[in-house]
Design a protein around this motif. Structure first.
Motif, PDB file in Angstrom:
ATOM      1  N   CYS A 191       0.208 -11.659   0.823  1.00  0.00           N
ATOM      2  CA  CYS A 191      -1.112 -11.216   0.359  1.00  0.00           C
ATOM      3  C   CYS A 191      -0.929 -10.128  -0.688  1.00  0.00           C
ATOM      4  O   CYS A 191      -0.257  -9.121  -0.441  1.00  0.00           O
ATOM      5  CB  CYS A 191      -1.924 -10.660   1.528  1.00  0.00           C
ATOM      6  SG  CYS A 191      -2.504 -11.970   2.607  1.00  0.00           S
ATOM      7  N   GLY A 192      -1.512 -10.334  -1.836  1.00  0.00           N
ATOM      8  CA  GLY A 192      -1.318  -9.393  -2.940  1.00  0.00           C
ATOM      9  C   GLY A 192      -2.359  -8.285  -2.948  1.00  0.00           C
ATOM     10  O   GLY A 192      -3.165  -8.164  -2.032  1.00  0.00           O
ATOM     11  N   PRO A 193      -2.339  -7.490  -4.010  1.00  0.00           N
ATOM     12  CA  PRO A 193      -3.212  -6.318  -4.049  1.00  0.00           C
ATOM     13  C   PRO A 193      -4.656  -6.646  -4.404  1.00  0.00           C
ATOM     14  O   PRO A 193      -4.930  -7.636  -5.077  1.00  0.00           O
ATOM     15  CB  PRO A 193      -2.599  -5.492  -5.180  1.00  0.00           C
ATOM     16  CG  PRO A 193      -2.044  -6.522  -6.115  1.00  0.00           C
ATOM     17  CD  PRO A 193      -1.541  -7.634  -5.238  1.00  0.00           C
ATOM     18  N   THR A 194      -5.566  -5.794  -3.945  1.00  0.00           N
ATOM     19  CA  THR A 194      -6.938  -5.817  -4.436  1.00  0.00           C
ATOM     20  C   THR A 194      -6.940  -4.833  -5.596  1.00  0.00           C
ATOM     21  O   THR A 194      -6.693  -3.631  -5.401  1.00  0.00           O
ATOM     22  CB  THR A 194      -7.904  -5.366  -3.327  1.00  0.00           C
ATOM     23  OG1 THR A 194      -7.641  -6.179  -2.175  1.00  0.00           O
ATOM     24  CG2 THR A 194      -9.350  -5.529  -3.756  1.00  0.00           C
ATOM     25  N   VAL A 195      -7.189  -5.361  -6.805  1.00  0.00           N
ATOM     26  CA  VAL A 195      -6.891  -4.562  -7.996  1.00  0.00           C
ATOM     27  C   VAL A 195      -8.097  -3.734  -8.470  1.00  0.00           C
ATOM     28  O   VAL A 195      -8.640  -3.952  -9.547  1.00  0.00           O
ATOM     29  CB  VAL A 195      -6.336  -5.460  -9.119  1.00  0.00           C
ATOM     30  CG1 VAL A 195      -4.890  -5.800  -8.851  1.00  0.00           C
ATOM     31  CG2 VAL A 195      -7.154  -6.758  -9.253  1.00  0.00           C
ATOM     32  N   ARG A 234       4.919   0.109   0.477  1.00  0.00           N
ATOM     33  CA  ARG A 234       5.889  -0.075   1.577  1.00  0.00           C
ATOM     34  C   ARG A 234       5.896  -1.544   2.014  1.00  0.00           C
ATOM     35  O   ARG A 234       6.950  -2.136   2.246  1.00  0.00           O
ATOM     36  CB  ARG A 234       5.534   0.810   2.775  1.00  0.00           C
ATOM     37  CG  ARG A 234       6.540   0.629   3.874  1.00  0.00           C
ATOM     38  CD  ARG A 234       6.239   1.312   5.184  1.00  0.00           C
ATOM     39  NE  ARG A 234       7.359   1.087   6.087  1.00  0.00           N
ATOM     40  CZ  ARG A 234       7.306   1.159   7.396  1.00  0.00           C
ATOM     41  NH1 ARG A 234       6.190   1.502   7.988  1.00  0.00           N
ATOM     42  NH2 ARG A 234       8.368   0.902   8.125  1.00  0.00           N
ATOM     43  N   THR A 235       4.711  -2.138   2.116  1.00  0.00           N
ATOM     44  CA  THR A 235       4.627  -3.546   2.528  1.00  0.00           C
ATOM     45  C   THR A 235       5.305  -4.454   1.506  1.00  0.00           C
ATOM     46  O   THR A 235       6.026  -5.385   1.871  1.00  0.00           O
ATOM     47  CB  THR A 235       3.144  -3.931   2.756  1.00  0.00           C
ATOM     48  OG1 THR A 235       2.696  -3.217   3.898  1.00  0.00           O
ATOM     49  CG2 THR A 235       2.976  -5.412   3.018  1.00  0.00           C
ATOM     50  N   TYR A 236       5.116  -4.140   0.220  1.00  0.00           N
ATOM     51  CA  TYR A 236       5.757  -4.995  -0.796  1.00  0.00           C
ATOM     52  C   TYR A 236       7.275  -4.805  -0.824  1.00  0.00           C
ATOM     53  O   TYR A 236       8.010  -5.729  -1.144  1.00  0.00           O
ATOM     54  CB  TYR A 236       5.125  -4.765  -2.178  1.00  0.00           C
ATOM     55  CG  TYR A 236       3.654  -5.138  -2.160  1.00  0.00           C
ATOM     56  CD1 TYR A 236       3.275  -6.454  -1.942  1.00  0.00           C
ATOM     57  CD2 TYR A 236       2.658  -4.176  -2.258  1.00  0.00           C
ATOM     58  CE1 TYR A 236       1.939  -6.812  -1.847  1.00  0.00           C
ATOM     59  CE2 TYR A 236       1.312  -4.517  -2.178  1.00  0.00           C
ATOM     60  CZ  TYR A 236       0.965  -5.837  -1.973  1.00  0.00           C
ATOM     61  OH  TYR A 236      -0.356  -6.193  -1.866  1.00  0.00           O
ATOM     62  N   ILE A 237       7.733  -3.599  -0.458  1.00  0.00           N
ATOM     63  CA  ILE A 237       9.189  -3.382  -0.373  1.00  0.00           C
ATOM     64  C   ILE A 237       9.751  -4.210   0.792  1.00  0.00           C
ATOM     65  O   ILE A 237      10.772  -4.882   0.660  1.00  0.00           O
ATOM     66  CB  ILE A 237       9.520  -1.875  -0.221  1.00  0.00           C
ATOM     67  CG1 ILE A 237       9.196  -1.131  -1.518  1.00  0.00           C
ATOM     68  CG2 ILE A 237      10.987  -1.672   0.162  1.00  0.00           C
ATOM     69  CD1 ILE A 237       9.307   0.383  -1.443  1.00  0.00           C
ATOM     70  N   GLY A 279     -14.258 -10.414  -4.389  1.00  0.00           N
ATOM     71  CA  GLY A 279     -14.547 -10.859  -3.025  1.00  0.00           C
ATOM     72  C   GLY A 279     -14.075  -9.976  -1.882  1.00  0.00           C
ATOM     73  O   GLY A 279     -14.415 -10.221  -0.739  1.00  0.00           O
ATOM     74  N   HIS A 280     -13.234  -8.934  -2.181  1.00  0.00           N
ATOM     75  CA  HIS A 280     -12.794  -8.055  -1.091  1.00  0.00           C
ATOM     76  C   HIS A 280     -13.820  -6.933  -0.965  1.00  0.00           C
ATOM     77  O   HIS A 280     -13.937  -6.077  -1.833  1.00  0.00           O
ATOM     78  CB  HIS A 280     -11.408  -7.499  -1.406  1.00  0.00           C
ATOM     79  CG  HIS A 280     -10.724  -6.890  -0.229  1.00  0.00           C
ATOM     80  ND1 HIS A 280      -9.391  -6.557  -0.227  1.00  0.00           N
ATOM     81  CD2 HIS A 280     -11.180  -6.562   1.006  1.00  0.00           C
ATOM     82  CE1 HIS A 280      -9.067  -6.047   0.944  1.00  0.00           C
ATOM     83  NE2 HIS A 280     -10.141  -6.026   1.704  1.00  0.00           N
ATOM     84  N   LEU A 281     -14.555  -6.947   0.137  1.00  0.00           N
ATOM     85  CA  LEU A 281     -15.627  -5.959   0.297  1.00  0.00           C
ATOM     86  C   LEU A 281     -15.098  -4.686   0.942  1.00  0.00           C
ATOM     87  O   LEU A 281     -14.027  -4.673   1.538  1.00  0.00           O
ATOM     88  CB  LEU A 281     -16.745  -6.560   1.156  1.00  0.00           C
ATOM     89  CG  LEU A 281     -17.315  -7.885   0.646  1.00  0.00           C
ATOM     90  CD1 LEU A 281     -18.489  -8.322   1.496  1.00  0.00           C
ATOM     91  CD2 LEU A 281     -17.740  -7.787  -0.811  1.00  0.00           C
ATOM     92  N   ILE A 341       0.216  -4.952   8.684  1.00  0.00           N
ATOM     93  CA  ILE A 341      -0.192  -5.152  10.080  1.00  0.00           C
ATOM     94  C   ILE A 341      -1.721  -5.200  10.257  1.00  0.00           C
ATOM     95  O   ILE A 341      -2.231  -5.857  11.159  1.00  0.00           O
ATOM     96  CB  ILE A 341       0.437  -4.034  10.953  1.00  0.00           C
ATOM     97  CG1 ILE A 341       0.336  -4.402  12.419  1.00  0.00           C
ATOM     98  CG2 ILE A 341      -0.144  -2.673  10.656  1.00  0.00           C
ATOM     99  CD1 ILE A 341       1.249  -3.589  13.280  1.00  0.00           C
ATOM    100  N   ASP A 342      -2.430  -4.528   9.341  1.00  0.00           N
ATOM    101  CA  ASP A 342      -3.900  -4.517   9.445  1.00  0.00           C
ATOM    102  C   ASP A 342      -4.500  -5.905   9.226  1.00  0.00           C
ATOM    103  O   ASP A 342      -5.651  -6.149   9.576  1.00  0.00           O
ATOM    104  CB  ASP A 342      -4.500  -3.535   8.420  1.00  0.00           C
ATOM    105  CG  ASP A 342      -3.976  -3.764   7.007  1.00  0.00           C
ATOM    106  OD1 ASP A 342      -2.790  -4.100   6.859  1.00  0.00           O
ATOM    107  OD2 ASP A 342      -4.753  -3.615   6.052  1.00  0.00           O
ATOM    108  N   HIS A 343      -3.717  -6.808   8.652  1.00  0.00           N
ATOM    109  CA  HIS A 343      -4.246  -8.156   8.393  1.00  0.00           C
ATOM    110  C   HIS A 343      -4.253  -9.046   9.635  1.00  0.00           C
ATOM    111  O   HIS A 343      -4.862 -10.114   9.616  1.00  0.00           O
ATOM    112  CB  HIS A 343      -3.434  -8.832   7.286  1.00  0.00           C
ATOM    113  CG  HIS A 343      -3.739  -8.304   5.923  1.00  0.00           C
ATOM    114  ND1 HIS A 343      -4.806  -7.466   5.686  1.00  0.00           N
ATOM    115  CD2 HIS A 343      -3.141  -8.487   4.728  1.00  0.00           C
ATOM    116  CE1 HIS A 343      -4.830  -7.160   4.401  1.00  0.00           C
ATOM    117  NE2 HIS A 343      -3.836  -7.756   3.803  1.00  0.00           N
TER     118      HIS A 343
END
Ligand code: AMP
Ligand code: ZN
Length: 444
Positions: free
Chosen positions: A11-15, A25-28, A54-56, A223-225
């Motif tokens: 899952c990529g970033p919400t830009v 840290r997650t991407y590392i 779409g990310h609220l 982990i929040d996902h």
């Protein structure tokens, strides 16, 4: 995993703003996973999405679209915001030696596929329409929420209970949200159900399935996902394709600060540029992340970062020494390589692999040449740029001061020698007295 190929989705970033170092840290962690797969001889097809719509602000399908908030904040268009922070994110990845995905995909590029996917869900009878949009009926799935522990599910469901009017079950989620009446959103599209935009959980399923097929091998994220985003991705995949989206799900634990989660809504974020401005090498942050297992919390502090910077500088220094020194000792480096591989294949045990690296550095039985090969080999996974390290150029002025200090020491003029040492320090260098004479290092 066919023919030593791995299909990986992260899952990529919400830009809508810079990534914070918790996100990074997650991407590392995902980069280490990818490198370890490569180290084992697998070819990785890595897809990462860019959430540009779409990310609220709330995972419960309420609140504003984060990108539109960014646009208001910076008085730019939503498209400009997405573009700017996508580029900023890519720069951060580069600075941290995170390998780019094989395929980047933006949510706004796959709107047609998302509408088609929602139509499929509709045909399967798992959707319903309310004033706010098209929703997924989670009660239609027997084992909805199997990814998360029961406790976590209840907690989230409780928190979401009376959020969107008309929702049948607290865990139901939006597939397509209607643009609010009387409001012109910057990003909106036509659909069979009405003007609007896709839900965040739908975007990821569609982009992953489009590029990797279903089920693909590994799906990662923070982990929040687990309780909402990934749970809802699985629900849609099972309803539409009759199977789980991915074979393996891996999640990285949080970066915390003062023991609390780092996050934009917690108002405690630090971005990579803050570290660089304070004089840190971004790879010191990468090193810090390696010192803790990805499934454990890592509590950030400037002191911990400073220690990581020192360790990294030390590692660079020791790597440099393997280039210049000569030794005739026996060698046993194959044993080290096997141990390293075992540690990395044991759920990416980076802290123990770092400890092993330091053991190898200090092991006098290893030939210097082999030590160097070993360090560079390990760095294929660590990604700390060990091969690029060059001896720092010491300015003539500093060299002269060091010579002068040596003369003072020989003449036992300690006061003057100390004074010169302080002057050298003020100019950004430090002296380490060794048996072989003084060594000059850059001072941080
Ligand atoms: P976002 O841009 O909000 O979608 O988040 C990008 C990634 O960062 C996701 O995989 C999140 O799970 C992850 N993430 C968010 N906060 C943290 C944190 N404090 N520590 C580690 N990962 C995080
Ligand atoms: Zn996602």
């Amino acid at each position: 995993m066919k023919d030593k190929q791995v299909a990986l989705y992260a899952c990529g970033p919400t830009v809508y703003y810079f990534a914070h170092i918790g996100n990074l840290r997650t991407y590392i962690f995902e980069d280490i996973l990818k490198r370890v797969l490569g180290y084992n001889g697998y070819k990785v097809k890595h897809v990462m999405n860019i959430t540009d719509v779409g990310h609220l602000t709330s995972d419960a399908d309420t609140g504003e679209d984060k990108i539109e908030i960014g646009a208001k904040r910076e008085k730019k268009t939503a498209w400009q915001i997405a573009e700017f922070y996508t580029e900023a994110f890519k720069k951060d990845l580069k600075l941290l030696n995170i390998k780019e995905p094989t395929i980047w995909v933006k949510a706004t590029e796959t709107i047609k596929e998302q509408i088609d996917f929602i139509k499929t869900l509709e045909k399967k009878g798992v959707t319903y329409k309310i004033a706010d949009g098209i929703y997924f009926d989670t009660s239609k799935l027997k084992d909805y929420g199997k990814l998360a522990s029961k406790k976590k599910r209840e907690l989230k469901a409780g928190a979401r209970i009376e959020m969107v009017p008309g929702k049948k079950n607290p865990t139901d989620f939006a597939l397509w949200k209607f643009s609010p009446s009387g409001v012109k959103r910057q990003m909106e599209w036509d659909s069979p159900w009405g003007h609007g935009f896709p839900g965040w959980h739908t975007e990821c399923v569609v982009m992953a399935a489009k590029h990797l097929g279903v089920p693909f091998d590994v799906h990662c994220g923070g982990i929040d996902h687990i309780p909402i985003h990934h749970t809802n991705e699985i629900a849609q995949s099972e309803a539409a394709f009759g199977k789980n989206l991915a074979k393996f799900w891996l999640h990285g634990e949080f970066l915390t600060i003062n023991r609390g989660r780092m996050g934009k809504s917690e108002e405690n974020i630090i971005i990579l540029n803050n570290l660089i401005k304070k004089g840190f090498n971004p790879l010191a942050y990468r090193y810090l992340c390696l010192t803790t297992h990805y499934r454990s919390k890592l509590n950030f502090s400037w002191l911990a970062l400073k220690a990581a910077q020192n360790a990294l500088d030390n590692l660079y220094q020791r790597t440099l020494e393997t280039k210049t020194k000569y030794s005739e000792n026996a060698s046993c480096y194959i044993g080290y390589q096997k141990k390293f591989l075992d540690l990395m294949n044991d759920d990416l045990n980076t802290p123990k692999a770092l400890a092993l690296t330091w053991k190898a550095i200090k092991d006098e039985r290893l030939k210097i040449k082999d030590k160097r090969e070993l360090l560079l080999d390990f760095d294929r996974v660590f990604g700390l740029d060990l091969a690029k390290i060059k001896k720092p150029k010491i300015p003539q002025k500093i060299k002269k001061l060091v010579e002068l200090r040596e003369r003072c020491r020989q003449e036992r003029n300690w006061r003057k020698a100390d004074e010169i040492r302080r002057k050298i320090k003020d100019l950004g260098y430090k002296i380490e007295d060794t048996k072989a004479g003084p060594k000059i290092k850059i001072f941080r």
